[in-house]
Design an enzyme around this catalytic site. Structure first.
Site, short mmCIF file in Angstrom:
data_model
loop_
_atom_site.label_atom_id
_atom_site.label_comp_id
_atom_site.label_asym_id
_atom_site.label_seq_id
_atom_site.Cartn_x
_atom_site.Cartn_y
_atom_site.Cartn_z
N ASP A 87 61.34 -1.82 -39.51
CA ASP A 87 60.78 -0.94 -38.62
C ASP A 87 60.71 0.24 -38.57
OD1 ASP A 87 59.97 -0.49 -35.57
OD2 ASP A 87 60.42 -2.90 -35.67
N LYS A 129 48.18 -3.57 -31.24
CA LYS A 129 46.97 -3.20 -30.81
C LYS A 129 46.13 -3.51 -30.17
CE LYS A 129 44.74 -6.00 -34.92
NZ LYS A 129 44.35 -6.16 -35.63
N SER A 164 41.43 5.95 -34.21
CA SER A 164 40.39 5.26 -33.25
C SER A 164 39.23 5.14 -33.34
CB SER A 164 40.53 3.73 -32.64
OG SER A 164 40.10 2.82 -32.08
N TYR A 174 47.11 1.72 -25.22
CA TYR A 174 46.33 1.33 -26.58
C TYR A 174 46.02 2.22 -27.44
CZ TYR A 174 44.03 0.16 -31.20
OH TYR A 174 43.98 0.60 -32.46
N LYS A 224 46.60 6.20 -29.99
CA LYS A 224 46.11 7.00 -30.73
C LYS A 224 45.43 8.32 -31.24
CE LYS A 224 45.98 2.82 -33.68
NZ LYS A 224 46.75 3.18 -34.78
N ASN A 239 34.22 -0.41 -36.28
CA ASN A 239 35.03 -2.25 -36.00
C ASN A 239 35.06 -2.93 -36.95
OD1 ASN A 239 33.74 -1.76 -33.77
ND2 ASN A 239 34.47 -3.16 -32.24
N ASP A 294 33.92 -1.56 -21.82
CA ASP A 294 33.67 -1.00 -22.62
C ASP A 294 32.86 -0.63 -22.12
OD1 ASP A 294 34.30 -3.35 -24.08
OD2 ASP A 294 32.77 -4.91 -23.23
P1 NAD Z 1 47.48 -5.30 -37.79
O1 NAD Z 1 48.36 -6.01 -36.76
O2 NAD Z 1 47.29 -6.64 -38.70
O3 NAD Z 1 48.92 -4.89 -38.98
C1 NAD Z 1 50.20 -3.21 -38.13
C2 NAD Z 1 50.99 -3.88 -39.03
O4 NAD Z 1 51.92 -3.07 -38.26
C3 NAD Z 1 51.78 -5.04 -39.08
O5 NAD Z 1 51.70 -6.41 -39.90
C4 NAD Z 1 52.55 -5.43 -38.00
O6 NAD Z 1 53.66 -6.76 -38.78
C5 NAD Z 1 53.24 -4.81 -38.66
N1 NAD Z 1 54.54 -3.84 -37.39
C6 NAD Z 1 54.08 -3.97 -36.02
N2 NAD Z 1 54.63 -2.63 -35.37
C7 NAD Z 1 55.27 -2.09 -36.92
C8 NAD Z 1 56.93 -1.33 -36.41
N3 NAD Z 1 57.89 -1.11 -35.54
N4 NAD Z 1 57.78 -1.85 -37.56
C9 NAD Z 1 56.60 -2.18 -39.09
N5 NAD Z 1 55.78 -2.28 -38.77
C10 NAD Z 1 55.61 -2.94 -37.70
O7 NAD Z 1 46.49 -4.74 -37.36
P2 NAD Z 1 45.69 -3.78 -38.32
O8 NAD Z 1 44.44 -4.78 -37.99
O9 NAD Z 1 45.99 -4.19 -39.79
O10 NAD Z 1 45.42 -2.54 -37.45
C11 NAD Z 1 46.29 -1.64 -38.82
C12 NAD Z 1 46.31 -0.07 -38.16
O11 NAD Z 1 44.75 0.20 -37.44
C13 NAD Z 1 46.81 -0.29 -36.69
O12 NAD Z 1 47.14 1.08 -36.56
C14 NAD Z 1 45.61 -0.42 -35.80
O13 NAD Z 1 45.90 -0.21 -34.38
C15 NAD Z 1 44.62 0.67 -36.43
N6 NAD Z 1 43.34 0.14 -35.70
C16 NAD Z 1 42.60 -1.29 -35.73
C17 NAD Z 1 41.14 -1.49 -35.44
C18 NAD Z 1 41.31 -2.70 -35.65
O14 NAD Z 1 40.43 -3.45 -34.97
N7 NAD Z 1 41.57 -3.80 -36.28
C19 NAD Z 1 40.14 -1.17 -35.29
C20 NAD Z 1 41.74 0.70 -35.00
C21 NAD Z 1 42.24 1.30 -35.22
C1 UD1 Z 2 38.14 -3.27 -28.70
C2 UD1 Z 2 39.16 -2.46 -27.77
C3 UD1 Z 2 39.02 -1.36 -28.21
C4 UD1 Z 2 40.61 -1.40 -30.11
C5 UD1 Z 2 39.55 -2.19 -31.12
C6 UD1 Z 2 39.99 -2.75 -31.90
C7 UD1 Z 2 38.59 -3.00 -25.94
C8 UD1 Z 2 37.60 -2.64 -24.19
N1 UD1 Z 2 38.31 -2.34 -26.60
O1 UD1 Z 2 36.70 -2.71 -29.32
O2 UD1 Z 2 40.11 -0.48 -27.77
O3 UD1 Z 2 40.18 -0.30 -30.01
O4 UD1 Z 2 39.06 -3.88 -30.35
O5 UD1 Z 2 41.32 -3.69 -31.52
O6 UD1 Z 2 39.54 -3.66 -25.87
N2 UD1 Z 2 32.36 -9.56 -27.02
C9 UD1 Z 2 31.82 -10.15 -26.19
N3 UD1 Z 2 32.66 -11.48 -26.70
C10 UD1 Z 2 34.35 -11.96 -26.86
C11 UD1 Z 2 34.75 -10.07 -27.55
C12 UD1 Z 2 33.61 -9.20 -27.68
O7 UD1 Z 2 30.68 -10.43 -26.07
O8 UD1 Z 2 34.68 -12.32 -26.89
C13 UD1 Z 2 31.26 -8.06 -26.65
C14 UD1 Z 2 32.54 -7.09 -26.54
O9 UD1 Z 2 32.20 -7.05 -25.16
C15 UD1 Z 2 31.51 -5.48 -27.47
C16 UD1 Z 2 31.56 -5.81 -28.87
O10 UD1 Z 2 31.25 -8.02 -29.00
O11 UD1 Z 2 30.50 -5.13 -27.11
C17 UD1 Z 2 32.58 -5.61 -30.02
O12 UD1 Z 2 33.87 -6.19 -29.08
P1 UD1 Z 2 35.01 -6.06 -29.92
O13 UD1 Z 2 35.11 -6.67 -31.24
O14 UD1 Z 2 36.77 -6.83 -28.83
O15 UD1 Z 2 35.48 -4.26 -30.31
P2 UD1 Z 2 35.38 -2.96 -28.87
O16 UD1 Z 2 35.12 -3.05 -27.99
O17 UD1 Z 2 34.80 -1.92 -29.93
#
Ligand code: NAD
Ligand code: UD1
Length: 345
Positions: free
Chosen positions: A59, A85, A125, A150, A154, A180, A296
């Protein structure tokens, strides 16, 4: 070749990044508490690359454990993915998010400093941009107060890192603002494996397509967009993973703190995504329009020119490939990694 510590490396984006690092000759040490992932993803990373990585279950809030890792492996740089996240959960459990994301990051940065490791790539993000900015969003546009905890974590971590690098010139930090991320490795072996009902569009859509969920709710069709539904900049996770490699290479030779948008620069609406998915897969997606989701914005897409020019990075995959690869992963792994339970020890 460098020794890279990848926090959160077992997760969705981290596991894809490990592939790119290994394929480019880097040594990889993954540090992950598996709270939102499984070791199976890393077993598959090693299968795909035919290369070995080190996995440590731990961790980022555990300073002693981090010190041990920095002492045992001669780490040159850190890519920091670890964190929580889920937007809804962050509203219900703010302290939990502040602890893992903010306190955990501080603990990591302190351990890096103790170990004299100053090269860092951080997962930020597009959610940090002020909601009043008009897309395409570029890096000089103002950030705002994110409307969920969340996103707030960031923003705080970005600001801390900017201040850290201003105070101590040894730091070299990349802040990558993801748009995204969607898609999966083209092998279909690794992909996004959300726990419970997905919040994001793409995993929800593929789970409807595979029959795990009944129908998709389209959150609002009265936005000021091409067809009234929300527009986002979807980026293939392999392109995103590659951006980490480019940012890492940039940071290993430059000092300071720099922000880069990582997106394709193209926006797609929810209905465009549904229709493109139907075309790529031949599967009809049942959906119904629902009220707008709180928090949104209508439109969010990137100006990605800074990353293209400064990082020599270029997204390679279009929407059809993102959808095909998301679907391939979902089809091959209808229950994600949960059907396979390999223990790493
Ligand atoms: P994910 O949840 O798949 O990966 C995050 C990993 O961190 C997981 O494997 C989890 O087990 C680990 N983790 C969580 N807390 C921990 C801790 N305290 N110590 C050690 N490990 C820990 O998420 P992801 O989609 O791969 O995202 C990776 C990063 O990118 C995150 O910081 C997320 O916020 C950021 N991010 C993701 C998105 C997205 O849409 N997926 C968008 C913007 C930013
Ligand atoms: C969301 C989060 C954002 C986060 C990102 C990655 C919110 C408001 N925003 O972004 O903070 O960084 O995910 O984890 O939660 N949609 C539908 N039906 C669904 C799901 C989504 O119509 O079931 C639409 C949403 O309204 C949006 C688009 O699809 O217009 C994308 O949504 P999503 O994949 O959740 O991403 P973000 O909203 O961009």
């Amino acid at each position: 070749m460098a020794n890279i510590l990848v926090t959160g490396g077992a997760g969705y984006i981290g596991s894809h990044t490990c592939i790119e690092l290994l394929n480019h000759g880097h040594e990889v040490v993954v540090f992950d508490n598996l709270s939102n992932s499984r070791y199976e993803s890393l077993r598959r990373v090693q299968k795909i690359t035919q290369k070995h990585l080190v996995f440590i279950e731990g961790d980022i809030r555990d300073a002693d454990h981090l010190d041990q890792v920095f002492q045992s492996y001669s780490i040159d740089a850190v890519i920091h993915f670890a964190g929580l996240k889920a937007v809804g959960e962050s509203q219900a459990m703010p302290l939990h998010y502040f602890d893992h994301n903010i306190a955990g990051s501080i603990c990591l940065f302190q351990a890096m400093k103790r170990a004299n490791v100053f090269h860092l790539v951080f997962s930020s993000s597009a959610t940090v941009y002020d909601a009043s900015n008009i897309s395409p969003l570029h890096e000089e546009m103002p950030t705002g107060m994110p409307n969920n905890n969340y996103g707030y974590t960031k923003l705080i971590i970005e600001q801390m890192l900017q201040k850290l690098s201003a105070a101590d010139a040894r730091w070299s930090i990349a802040l990558l603002r993801y748009f995204n991320p969607v898609g999966a490795h083209t092998s279909g072996l690794i992909g996004e494996d959300p726990q419970g009902i997905p919040n994001n569009l793409m995993p929800y859509l593929t789970q409807v397509a595979v029959g795990r969920l009944e129908q998709l709710a389209v959150y609002g069709d009265d936005y000021d967009t091409i067809d009234g539904t929300g527009v986002r900049d979807y980026i293939h996770v392999v392109d995103l993973a590659n951006a980490h490699l480019c940012a890492l290479e940039n940071r290993l030779s430059t000092q300071g703190c720099r922000v880069w948008n990582i997106g394709t620069g193209q926006g797609s609406s929810v209905l465009q995504i549904i229709h493109a998915f139907e075309k790529v897969t031949g599967i009809k997606i049942p959906y119904q329009v629902a009220p707008r989701r709180s928090g949104d914005v209508a439109t969010s897409f990137s100006d990605n020119q800074r990353a293209v020019q400064e990082l020599a990075w270029q997204p390679q995959y279009g929407l059809a490939e993102m959808l095909a690869d998301s679907w391939k992963w979902q089809q091959q792994n209808p229950s994600g990694y949960s059907s396979t339970q390999h223990k790493y020890k």
